[in-house]
Design a protein around this motif. Structure first.
Motif, mmCIF file in Angstrom:
data_model
loop_
_atom_site.group_PDB
_atom_site.id
_atom_site.type_symbol
_atom_site.label_atom_id
_atom_site.label_comp_id
_atom_site.label_asym_id
_atom_site.label_seq_id
_atom_site.Cartn_x
_atom_site.Cartn_y
_atom_site.Cartn_z
ATOM 1 N N GLU A 269 0.823 -1.200 0.000
ATOM 2 C CA GLU A 269 0.000 0.000 0.000
ATOM 3 C C GLU A 269 0.864 1.260 0.000
ATOM 4 O OE1 GLU A 269 -2.806 -0.003 3.179
ATOM 5 O OE2 GLU A 269 -3.522 -2.032 2.751
ATOM 6 N N GLU A 270 0.494 2.187 -0.885
ATOM 7 C CA GLU A 270 1.111 3.514 -0.891
ATOM 8 C C GLU A 270 0.179 4.452 -0.138
ATOM 9 O OE1 GLU A 270 3.910 4.596 -1.548
ATOM 10 O OE2 GLU A 270 4.878 3.377 -3.084
ATOM 11 N N ASN A 271 0.532 4.778 1.090
ATOM 12 C CA ASN A 271 -0.303 5.637 1.919
ATOM 13 C C ASN A 271 0.607 6.496 2.797
ATOM 14 O OD1 ASN A 271 0.622 3.811 3.876
ATOM 15 N ND2 ASN A 271 -1.290 2.640 3.864
ATOM 16 N N ARG A 272 0.021 7.236 3.716
ATOM 17 C CA ARG A 272 0.818 8.137 4.557
ATOM 18 C C ARG A 272 1.788 7.356 5.433
ATOM 19 N NH1 ARG A 272 3.914 11.815 5.236
ATOM 20 N NH2 ARG A 272 3.541 13.591 6.618
ATOM 21 N N ASP A 273 1.375 6.199 5.913
ATOM 22 C CA ASP A 273 2.268 5.368 6.718
ATOM 23 C C ASP A 273 3.493 4.950 5.909
ATOM 24 O OD1 ASP A 273 0.318 4.714 9.154
ATOM 25 O OD2 ASP A 273 -0.801 4.440 7.303
ATOM 26 N N SER A 274 3.261 4.571 4.660
ATOM 27 C CA SER A 274 4.356 4.169 3.781
ATOM 28 C C SER A 274 5.291 5.341 3.503
ATOM 29 C CB SER A 274 3.800 3.613 2.471
ATOM 30 O OG SER A 274 4.835 3.134 1.636
ATOM 31 N N GLU A 275 4.735 6.533 3.327
ATOM 32 C CA GLU A 275 5.553 7.728 3.106
ATOM 33 C C GLU A 275 6.470 8.001 4.293
ATOM 34 O OE1 GLU A 275 2.873 10.919 2.398
ATOM 35 O OE2 GLU A 275 2.197 10.158 0.445
ATOM 36 N N LEU A 276 5.932 7.874 5.499
ATOM 37 C CA LEU A 276 6.737 8.119 6.699
ATOM 38 C C LEU A 276 7.854 7.099 6.831
ATOM 39 C CD1 LEU A 276 3.901 8.985 9.233
ATOM 40 C CD2 LEU A 276 5.541 10.569 8.211
ATOM 41 N N MET A 277 7.557 5.839 6.501
ATOM 42 C CA MET A 277 8.580 4.801 6.561
ATOM 43 C C MET A 277 9.676 5.064 5.530
ATOM 44 S SD MET A 277 9.249 2.063 8.346
ATOM 45 C CE MET A 277 7.635 1.823 9.077
ATOM 46 N N ARG A 278 9.271 5.467 4.329
ATOM 47 C CA ARG A 278 10.256 5.753 3.275
ATOM 48 C C ARG A 278 11.121 6.962 3.663
ATOM 49 N NH1 ARG A 278 7.067 5.731 -0.608
ATOM 50 N NH2 ARG A 278 7.514 3.658 -1.470
ATOM 51 N N GLU A 279 10.511 7.964 4.252
ATOM 52 C CA GLU A 279 11.258 9.142 4.703
ATOM 53 C C GLU A 279 12.349 8.750 5.687
ATOM 54 O OE1 GLU A 279 9.253 12.981 6.246
ATOM 55 O OE2 GLU A 279 9.780 11.837 8.056
ATOM 56 N N TRP A 280 12.014 7.864 6.612
ATOM 57 C CA TRP A 280 12.977 7.387 7.613
ATOM 58 C C TRP A 280 14.099 6.603 6.952
ATOM 59 C CZ3 TRP A 280 12.342 2.148 10.099
ATOM 60 C CH2 TRP A 280 13.343 1.913 11.059
ATOM 61 N N PHE A 281 13.748 5.684 6.058
ATOM 62 C CA PHE A 281 14.773 4.920 5.343
ATOM 63 C C PHE A 281 15.738 5.855 4.609
ATOM 64 C CE2 PHE A 281 11.634 1.171 4.824
ATOM 65 C CZ PHE A 281 12.128 0.542 5.946
ATOM 66 N N ASP A 282 15.175 6.805 3.861
ATOM 67 C CA ASP A 282 15.997 7.671 3.016
ATOM 68 C C ASP A 282 16.913 8.584 3.830
ATOM 69 O OD1 ASP A 282 14.781 6.548 0.836
ATOM 70 O OD2 ASP A 282 13.450 8.243 0.420
ATOM 71 N N ALA A 283 16.498 8.946 5.045
ATOM 72 C CA ALA A 283 17.276 9.873 5.862
ATOM 73 C C ALA A 283 18.397 9.191 6.631
ATOM 74 C CB ALA A 283 16.356 10.592 6.849
ATOM 75 N N THR A 284 18.365 7.855 6.703
ATOM 76 C CA THR A 284 19.310 7.120 7.544
ATOM 77 C C THR A 284 20.559 6.740 6.763
ATOM 78 O OG1 THR A 284 17.513 6.247 8.912
ATOM 79 C CG2 THR A 284 19.606 5.076 8.984
ATOM 80 N N GLY A 285 21.724 7.173 7.288
ATOM 81 C CA GLY A 285 22.994 6.880 6.636
ATOM 82 C C GLY A 285 23.824 5.828 7.335
ATOM 83 N N ALA A 286 23.468 5.478 8.577
ATOM 84 C CA ALA A 286 24.156 4.427 9.324
ATOM 85 C C ALA A 286 23.233 3.978 10.447
ATOM 86 C CB ALA A 286 25.493 4.909 9.880
ATOM 87 N N VAL A 287 23.470 2.756 10.922
ATOM 88 C CA VAL A 287 22.591 2.137 11.904
ATOM 89 C C VAL A 287 23.432 1.544 13.033
ATOM 90 C CG1 VAL A 287 20.911 0.271 12.274
ATOM 91 C CG2 VAL A 287 20.854 1.603 10.152
ATOM 92 N N VAL A 288 22.923 1.655 14.266
ATOM 93 C CA VAL A 288 23.495 0.973 15.422
ATOM 94 C C VAL A 288 22.464 -0.025 15.926
ATOM 95 C CG1 VAL A 288 24.351 1.196 17.779
ATOM 96 C CG2 VAL A 288 24.914 2.950 16.081
#
Length: 204
Positions: free
Chosen positions: A53-72
């Motif tokens: 589904e492409e919805n607001r929840d999906s947009e927020l998840m994609r925003e988080w993925f795209d903004a993350t450059g490293a993970v702990v």
């Protein structure tokens, strides 16, 4: 560069159920915390799947993925996910794993590398910051890892996806963080049928 933590949480404050083990990392009864994510197009794409589904929840998840450059993350999260993630894990970024068991760095497909850090949370964060460039560092989990960074005041932004479910028991995010008070300012509130997405910034 911002240090973030992004977690699903029940209405009564739990981020995991009871009986957490390496074979049951979410704990018993925790299914409602994560069910809403699985059909989002952005989440499915990140896992190498199609549709969703492409919805607001999906947009927020994609925003988080795209903004993350490293993970702990903690070693339990790594150990429970290693087989599931396979050769092309969903992180697409350097990942720094907190552990007491040294292991050579693993280079995976899609830009994910796993570096095993044995000298503490500050070292892992320093290495992640250096690797992230101008993007964010996300403290992914598990719960005890996030709590360690919160306790030390090392998280800049906290995003909570409040799921309309009551677990009744389990692991509380804010339990045992000590008496030190940190003020929060709201950044954004997004309400959808699946979750209420709350983003806060810690006031320095």
């Amino acid at each position: 560069m911002t240090v973030t933590a992004d977690l699903a949480i029940s209405l009564d404050g739990y981020i995991a159920g009871t009986g957490i083990t390496i074979d049951n990392p979410g704990g018993d009864g925790a299914e409602p915390l994560f069910e809403w994510i699985h059909n989002l197009a952005s989440w499915r794409q990140r896992q190498g799947m199609t549709g969703g589904e492409e919805n607001r929840d999906s947009e927020l998840m994609r925003e988080w993925f795209d903004a993350t450059g490293a993970v702990v993350m903690g070693r339990m999260m790594y150990d429970t996910g290693e087989e599931f993630w396979g050769d092309n894990p969903p992180f697409k970024a350097p990942v720094f794993v907190l552990t007491h068991r040294p292991r050579p760095t693993l280079v995976k497909e899609g830009g994910t590398t796993f570096t095993f850090v044995t000298d503490g949370i500050h070292s892992a964060l320093d290495q992640a910051r250096a690797a992230a460039g101008d993007r964010n560092v996300d403290v992914a989990g598990g719960a005890s890892t996030v709590q360690q960074y919160l306790r030390e005041g090392l998280v800049d932004e906290l995003q909570l996806h409040v799921v309309p479910a009551l677990l009744g028991e389990g692991l509380r995010l804010f339990e045992g963080l000590g008496a030190g008070r940190r003020d929060l300012e709201p950044v954004r509130v997004v309400d959808t049928p699946l979750a209420t997405h709350l983003k806060y910034r810690f006031v320095k």
